[in-house]
Scaffold this motif. Structure first.
Motif, PDB file in Angstrom:
ATOM      1  N   TRP A  17       0.817  -1.308  -0.040  1.00 56.23           N
ATOM      2  CA  TRP A  17       0.076  -0.048  -0.062  1.00 56.23           C
ATOM      3  C   TRP A  17       0.772   1.239  -0.061  1.00 56.23           C
ATOM      4  O   TRP A  17       0.720   2.332  -0.787  1.00 56.23           O
ATOM      5  N   PHE A  71      -6.045  -3.037   0.897  1.00 55.90           N
ATOM      6  CA  PHE A  71      -6.350  -1.830   0.367  1.00 55.90           C
ATOM      7  C   PHE A  71      -6.836  -1.805  -0.861  1.00 55.90           C
ATOM      8  O   PHE A  71      -6.595  -2.948  -1.542  1.00 55.90           O
ATOM      9  N   ILE A 126      -6.142   2.196   2.643  1.00 57.31           N
ATOM     10  CA  ILE A 126      -5.948   0.835   3.259  1.00 57.31           C
ATOM     11  C   ILE A 126      -7.054   0.543   4.692  1.00 57.31           C
ATOM     12  O   ILE A 126      -7.322   1.562   5.490  1.00 57.31           O
ATOM     13  N   VAL A 141       0.682  -0.024   9.474  1.00 56.91           N
ATOM     14  CA  VAL A 141       0.668   0.916   8.373  1.00 56.91           C
ATOM     15  C   VAL A 141       1.563   1.931   8.686  1.00 56.91           C
ATOM     16  O   VAL A 141       2.286   2.500   7.876  1.00 56.91           O
TER      17      VAL A 141
END
Length: 305
Positions: free
Chosen positions: A14, A31, A36, A76
């Motif tokens: 992502w 995502f 995402i 993330v």
């Protein structure tokens, strides 16, 4: 093109936007384009955005989340390249046009800054901590306003924050050295804590494929190079990358990506320092680590010859 990956690979794919979509085997972490998600479209974690000048940034949610989603959020956050601005806001997209609600996001910044300043006034031992958080949010709001050209948004004024900002500016080098030393000591502690896992990763244990908090390590498994942050790319790409890194070291001049892209599988090299340290997204891989696996790359090349 693959679309199903292990959890720890999803954030990297992502972050690099090297393909349009990807998910884990259960569909709980995925995502779709720039956004995402964790456990469905009701919980967007982060979103890639561009402004009118074509500059990139990431909007990252401030929403509260479960323990599992918290883990997704952490992965993330770690995958976002350090050169990409991150704005922590409540609204990544509106329900009617899918675009960020800039006014509500700006108001959220102002509210959070006010709350932290209130805590600082009442605090007995954490006053500086709350003020620094408030100052960080104010600077983030300034960048948000500038990035999206929000001329009608006023950044809050505060004598306390102005004074703290002036003090930090006057002690900039001291602050930088302090941060670097704190980070160095923290990594040393994490290396001790994860010593067994580090040894298992280097030995090729397939059950140890992700170790956060320490400088990325590399290993060669079959026709792939794997990183300790969960990324992987073909050995053939690694050999081409190695040849270029050696040229950079020989030249003594730093390389910065400028249209000519050096691909490592789904990823791309952003920068190579003069000493050979490679920056690719969230990965900063030291030359010593690259040099360590070089014999394996050479052996792999010779075995295929």
């Amino acid at each position: 093109m693959r679309h199903v990956y292990a959890n720890h690979e999803i954030p990297h794919l992502w972050a690099h936007q090297s393909q349009d979509e990807a998910r884990n085997s259960t569909g709980s972490f995925y995502f779709d384009g720039p956004i995402i998600y964790s456990y469905g479209s009701h919980f967007p974690i982060a979103r890639h955005v561009t402004n009118q000048l074509g500059e990139r940034a990431v909007l990252f949610t401030t929403a509260h989340h479960s323990v599992t989603t918290s883990g997704h959020c952490s992965e993330v956050a770690r995958a976002i390249p350090p050169n990409i601005p991150v704005f922590r806001v409540p609204h990544l997209q509106s329900s009617w046009d899918g675009l960020p609600n800039h006014r509500d996001n700006a108001e959220s910044y102002v509210r959070r800054i006010s709350e932290l300043l209130g805590k600082a006034k009442r605090a007995r031992v954490n006053r500086d901590w709350h003020q620094r958080d408030a100052l960080g949010l104010r600077e983030q709001l300034r960048r948000y306003v500038a990035f999206f050209d929000l001329s009608d948004v006023a950044v809050p004024e505060s004598n306390e924050l102005d004074a703290l900002q002036s003090w930090i500016a006057a002690h900039q080098e001291e602050e930088r050295q302090g941060r670097e030393e704190t980070a160095r000591l923290a990594e040393e502690e994490r290396r001790k804590e994860h010593a067994d896992r580090i040894q298992q990763f280097r030995a090729g244990d397939p059950n140890v494929s992700y170790i956060a908090g320490v400088s990325p390590m590399l290993r060669v498994e079959g026709d792939e190079v794997q990183t300790s942050l969960g990324a992987r790319f073909p050995v053939s790409h690694a050999r081409r990358g190695l040849a270029f890194i050696r040229k950079v070291r020989e030249s003594g001049q730093e390389y910065v990506r400028d249209g000519h892209t050096i691909h490592l599988g789904n990823y791309a090299i952003d920068r190579i320092e003069a000493d050979g340290t490679v920056h690719a997204g969230c990965h900063v891989v030291r030359w010593e680590e690259i040099k360590r696996i070089t014999p394996q790359l050479v052996c792999s090349m010779q075995s295929q010859a």
